[in-house]
Design a protein around this motif. Structure first.
Motif, PDB file in Angstrom:
ATOM      1  N   UNK A   1       0.839  -1.205   0.000  1.00  0.00           N
ATOM      2  CA  UNK A   1       0.000   0.000   0.000  1.00  0.00           C
ATOM      3  C   UNK A   1       0.873   1.255   0.000  1.00  0.00           C
ATOM      4  N   UNK A   2       1.923   1.249   0.809  1.00  0.00           N
ATOM      5  CA  UNK A   2       2.827   2.399   0.860  1.00  0.00           C
ATOM      6  C   UNK A   2       3.537   2.594  -0.471  1.00  0.00           C
ATOM      7  N   UNK A   3       3.920   1.504  -1.116  1.00  0.00           N
ATOM      8  CA  UNK A   3       4.610   1.614  -2.412  1.00  0.00           C
ATOM      9  C   UNK A   3       3.682   2.133  -3.503  1.00  0.00           C
ATOM     10  N   UNK A   4       2.389   1.754  -3.442  1.00  0.00           N
ATOM     11  CA  UNK A   4       1.438   2.241  -4.445  1.00  0.00           C
ATOM     12  C   UNK A   4       1.148   3.719  -4.227  1.00  0.00           C
ATOM     13  N   UNK A   5       0.983   4.123  -2.984  1.00  0.00           N
ATOM     14  CA  UNK A   5       0.707   5.531  -2.699  1.00  0.00           C
ATOM     15  C   UNK A   5       1.910   6.413  -3.019  1.00  0.00           C
ATOM     16  N   UNK A   6       3.106   5.891  -2.859  1.00  0.00           N
ATOM     17  CA  UNK A   6       4.314   6.666  -3.173  1.00  0.00           C
ATOM     18  C   UNK A   6       4.762   6.476  -4.613  1.00  0.00           C
ATOM     19  N   UNK A   7       3.975   5.733  -5.399  1.00  0.00           N
ATOM     20  CA  UNK A   7       4.219   5.520  -6.837  1.00  0.00           C
ATOM     21  C   UNK A   7       5.465   4.704  -7.122  1.00  0.00           C
ATOM     22  N   UNK A   8       5.968   3.968  -6.156  1.00  0.00           N
ATOM     23  CA  UNK A   8       7.028   2.986  -6.446  1.00  0.00           C
ATOM     24  C   UNK A   8       6.438   1.887  -7.317  1.00  0.00           C
ATOM     25  N   UNK A   9       5.191   1.539  -7.047  1.00  0.00           N
ATOM     26  CA  UNK A   9       4.433   0.635  -7.907  1.00  0.00           C
ATOM     27  C   UNK A   9       3.383   1.462  -8.624  1.00  0.00           C
ATOM     28  N   UNK A  10       3.420   1.435  -9.954  1.00  0.00           N
ATOM     29  CA  UNK A  10       2.459   2.221 -10.726  1.00  0.00           C
ATOM     30  C   UNK A  10       1.138   1.468 -10.810  1.00  0.00           C
ATOM     31  N   UNK A  11       0.025   2.213 -10.604  1.00  0.00           N
ATOM     32  CA  UNK A  11      -1.317   1.651 -10.730  1.00  0.00           C
ATOM     33  C   UNK A  11      -2.213   2.672 -11.412  1.00  0.00           C
ATOM     34  N   UNK A  12      -3.040   2.249 -12.389  1.00  0.00           N
ATOM     35  CA  UNK A  12      -3.972   3.173 -13.039  1.00  0.00           C
ATOM     36  C   UNK A  12      -4.973   3.746 -12.021  1.00  0.00           C
ATOM     37  N   UNK A  13      -5.620   4.832 -12.415  1.00  0.00           N
ATOM     38  CA  UNK A  13      -6.528   5.530 -11.505  1.00  0.00           C
ATOM     39  C   UNK A  13      -7.663   4.627 -11.041  1.00  0.00           C
ATOM     40  N   UNK A  14      -8.268   3.853 -11.970  1.00  0.00           N
ATOM     41  CA  UNK A  14      -9.408   3.013 -11.565  1.00  0.00           C
ATOM     42  C   UNK A  14      -8.979   1.922 -10.592  1.00  0.00           C
ATOM     43  N   UNK A  15      -7.736   1.413 -10.767  1.00  0.00           N
ATOM     44  CA  UNK A  15      -7.222   0.400  -9.839  1.00  0.00           C
ATOM     45  C   UNK A  15      -6.943   1.039  -8.470  1.00  0.00           C
ATOM     46  N   UNK A  16      -6.441   2.260  -8.479  1.00  0.00           N
ATOM     47  CA  UNK A  16      -6.182   2.967  -7.214  1.00  0.00           C
ATOM     48  C   UNK A  16      -7.473   3.165  -6.423  1.00  0.00           C
ATOM     49  N   UNK A  17      -8.558   3.489  -7.120  1.00  0.00           N
ATOM     50  CA  UNK A  17      -9.848   3.679  -6.447  1.00  0.00           C
ATOM     51  C   UNK A  17     -10.322   2.367  -5.833  1.00  0.00           C
ATOM     52  N   UNK A  18     -10.202   1.282  -6.588  1.00  0.00           N
ATOM     53  CA  UNK A  18     -10.634  -0.015  -6.069  1.00  0.00           C
ATOM     54  C   UNK A  18      -9.786  -0.437  -4.872  1.00  0.00           C
TER      55      UNK A  18
ATOM     56  N   UNK B   1      -7.925  12.044   7.598  1.00  0.00           N
ATOM     57  CA  UNK B   1      -6.948  12.636   6.679  1.00  0.00           C
ATOM     58  C   UNK B   1      -6.054  11.593   6.021  1.00  0.00           C
ATOM     59  N   UNK B   2      -6.439  10.333   6.127  1.00  0.00           N
ATOM     60  CA  UNK B   2      -5.618   9.280   5.542  1.00  0.00           C
ATOM     61  C   UNK B   2      -5.603   9.396   4.020  1.00  0.00           C
ATOM     62  N   UNK B   3      -4.413   9.247   3.438  1.00  0.00           N
ATOM     63  CA  UNK B   3      -4.278   9.305   1.991  1.00  0.00           C
ATOM     64  C   UNK B   3      -4.800   8.012   1.383  1.00  0.00           C
ATOM     65  N   UNK B   4      -5.717   8.131   0.443  1.00  0.00           N
ATOM     66  CA  UNK B   4      -6.310   6.961  -0.205  1.00  0.00           C
ATOM     67  C   UNK B   4      -5.841   6.782  -1.634  1.00  0.00           C
ATOM     68  N   UNK B   5      -5.621   7.894  -2.318  1.00  0.00           N
ATOM     69  CA  UNK B   5      -5.222   7.881  -3.729  1.00  0.00           C
ATOM     70  C   UNK B   5      -3.863   8.555  -3.858  1.00  0.00           C
ATOM     71  N   UNK B   6      -2.949   7.988  -4.685  1.00  0.00           N
ATOM     72  CA  UNK B   6      -1.655   8.664  -4.896  1.00  0.00           C
ATOM     73  C   UNK B   6      -1.867  10.105  -5.368  1.00  0.00           C
ATOM     74  N   UNK B   7      -1.071  10.995  -4.859  1.00  0.00           N
ATOM     75  CA  UNK B   7      -1.225  12.413  -5.179  1.00  0.00           C
ATOM     76  C   UNK B   7      -1.043  12.680  -6.666  1.00  0.00           C
ATOM     77  N   UNK B   8      -0.104  11.978  -7.284  1.00  0.00           N
ATOM     78  CA  UNK B   8       0.123  12.178  -8.717  1.00  0.00           C
ATOM     79  C   UNK B   8      -1.096  11.773  -9.542  1.00  0.00           C
ATOM     80  N   UNK B   9      -1.781  10.719  -9.114  1.00  0.00           N
ATOM     81  CA  UNK B   9      -2.984  10.285  -9.824  1.00  0.00           C
ATOM     82  C   UNK B   9      -4.078  11.335  -9.672  1.00  0.00           C
ATOM     83  N   UNK B  10      -4.231  11.882  -8.468  1.00  0.00           N
ATOM     84  CA  UNK B  10      -5.255  12.901  -8.243  1.00  0.00           C
ATOM     85  C   UNK B  10      -4.996  14.144  -9.080  1.00  0.00           C
TER      86      UNK B  10
END
Length: 499
Positions: free
Chosen positions: A105-122, A147-156
């Motif tokens: 989860x931390x790697x996806x939010x920090x974009x170490x692992x790339x995930x499309x926007x729809x996958x990030x929402x799911x 205030x928990x981050x749910x979606x990577x900032x770059x995706x938003x």
């Protein structure tokens, strides 16, 4: 001894270890404290090593690998996932799955692992499921998720959508999880759903290293559970060259040159270069660890793994029984609450009926009191009416008696007057014979006649007055009787209205 601050996603802990303690001794102390048995997936890492950020080597002493400050402050080591399984369903312990979930989860939010926007929402929806449990429309609303981050900032930033809009999309998916018929919608279930989606991403479980080919072109070398992947700099998700572990015979390096020798001898060795020997050592370390896991998977489960699986199976069964028990208790509680609400509703309804009946009874009692008072008044008025009637009858009787007496006196006066008139007539006749002798007698008789006439007139006046009084009393009695009767009738009608 030297203080070691071993930190992992669950909680930080400090351990005092001997000065000559090896990386393996510290690692074992950390994992034993946590109850972590699947240790082959993890490693200790420090950002303050003598060579920068590196994995701690088991065989070497900690003091030879980390930077020790002059004030002898505790050294912070991070327990992280070092090697990934080919299939996340191979993970056995719940704590292992949880640590994988937190790191991925931390790697996806920090974009170490790339995930499309729809996958990030799911994925974010499963994060909410793991944190809050089943969706509750009263609690889980936009703006109430902390205030928990749910979606990577770059995706938003890539879409023209507000934070509230992203949260609403996540909540929509979150609400669908609660509609499933799955019994095990607990934290472990949600975290495993997260991992199963995340492992489908191209960069999941891949450690990337910057390398160069013979012509000096920068490339990415990816090392994971399946093998080695060579990609171009702008396309980490599309491998240009792949070396599955089954096709790799040997891996070695000399100075900055790294060599991959394929199993097929006819295939040319693949060589690449790194910027320093330290990178080659890290690459070799990752290759050896992943290859060992690959070999273990193909050899079958060891006794340790079998014991862990059996223990996990029993633990899962125990949790299932516990969940079923909790679910039964929850249903019983809901049924009890439903029955309680029904009884409270019936009680409120009964109390309302009782209040209504009490009000009606009170009104009836008040009406009865009013009726009793009116009856009392009617009786008093009836008594007064009877008394008045009696007095009127007595007065009428008295007047009639007086009238009869007057009539008798009139008759007597009439008789006397007639007698006087007759005497006067006889006296007049005698006067014609001898007027001188009769003058005195005529005067006496005239006087007597005048007196009798006056008494007769007075008697007639008294009779007239008596008749007038009798008529007046009779009319007043009749009027009083009519008024009293009308008043009584009106009161009876009012009383009927009150009833």
């Amino acid at each position: 001894s030297s203080g070691i601050n071993a930190e992992w996603p669950l909680r930080p802990g400090e351990f005092s270890v001997p000065y000559k303690a090896t990386g393996k001794e510290v690692f074992d102390k950390v994992t034993n404290t946590m109850g972590l048995r699947e240790t082959w997936y993890f490693g200790l890492q420090s950002t303050k090593t003598t060579a920068g950020q590196m994995w701690i080597i088991d065989e070497k002493r900690i003091v030879d690998q980390v930077y020790i400050s002059d004030d002898n402050k505790p050294v912070q080591l991070n327990l992280l996932v070092k090697f990934y399984p080919q299939d996340v369903n191979d993970l056995i312990q719940d704590i292992t799955k949880h640590l994988f979930y937190l790191q991925v989860k931390d790697q996806i939010l920090s974009r170490i692992i790339f995930a499309p926007a729809e996958v990030c929402v799911m994925l974010a929806s499963y994060t909410l499921q793991a944190k809050y449990g089943d969706y509750d429309p009263q609690k889980h609303k936009v703006g109430q998720l902390g205030n928990e981050q749910l979606i990577p900032e770059q995706v938003m930033n890539q879409y023209q959508l507000t934070k509230e809009g992203w949260e609403q999309n996540v909540i929509n998916w979150y609400a669908q999880h609660s509609c499933r018929s799955t019994v095990d919608r607990d934290r472990e279930w949600a975290e495993m759903q997260y991992l199963m989606i995340a492992e489908s991403l191209k960069m999941f479980g891949v450690n990337y290293f910057l390398i160069q080919n013979k012509r000096g072109t920068d490339l990415w070398l990816g090392v994971d559970a399946c093998g080695l992947h060579i990609t171009e700099m702008d396309s980490q998700q599309k491998p240009k060259i792949a070396f599955p572990w089954s096709e790799v015979k040997n891996i070695s390096f000399q100075d900055k040159k790294f060599t991959i020798k394929p199993v097929n001898e006819k295939t040319e060795d693949f060589k690449f270069f790194t910027k320093n020997i330290r990178t080659n050592r890290m690459i070799l370390q990752m290759c050896v660890g992943n290859h060992e896991l690959y070999t273990r998977r193909h050899k079958g489960d060891t006794l340790v793994v079998q014991a862990l699986k059996q223990q996990a199976k029993e633990e899962k069964k125990r949790k299932q029984v516990e969940r079923e028990k909790l679910e039964k208790e929850r249903r019983m509680k809901e049924e009890a609450m439903r029955q309680r609400e029904e009884l409270e509703f019936r009680l409120r309804k009964f109390e309302a009926s009782a209040r209504k009946a009490n009000d009606k009874l009170q009104r009836s009692e008040e009406a009865a009191e009013i009726l009793e008072e009116k009856v009392k008044l009617a009786e008093e008025e009836a008594n007064l009416l009877a008394k008045r009637a009696t007095e009127a009858q007595q007065e009428i009787l008295r007047i009639r008696q007086e009238n009869n007496k007057n009539n008798e006196e009139n008759l007597m006066l009439k008789e006397k007057l007639q007698h006087v008139e007759e005497n006067a007539h006889q006296a007049a006749s005698k006067a014609e014979v001898g007027p001188e002798d009769n003058d005195a007698g005529m005067n006496v008789m005239a006087t007597e006649a005048y007196r009798l006439k006056q008494e007769l007139d007075n008697a007639r006046e008294r009779e007239k007055d008596a008749r007038g009084r009798l008529m007046e009393i009779t009319q007043q009695s009749v009027l009083h009787d009519k008024a009293d009767i009308l008043s009584y009738i009106n009161k009876e009608e009012s009383l009927s209205t009150v009833k």
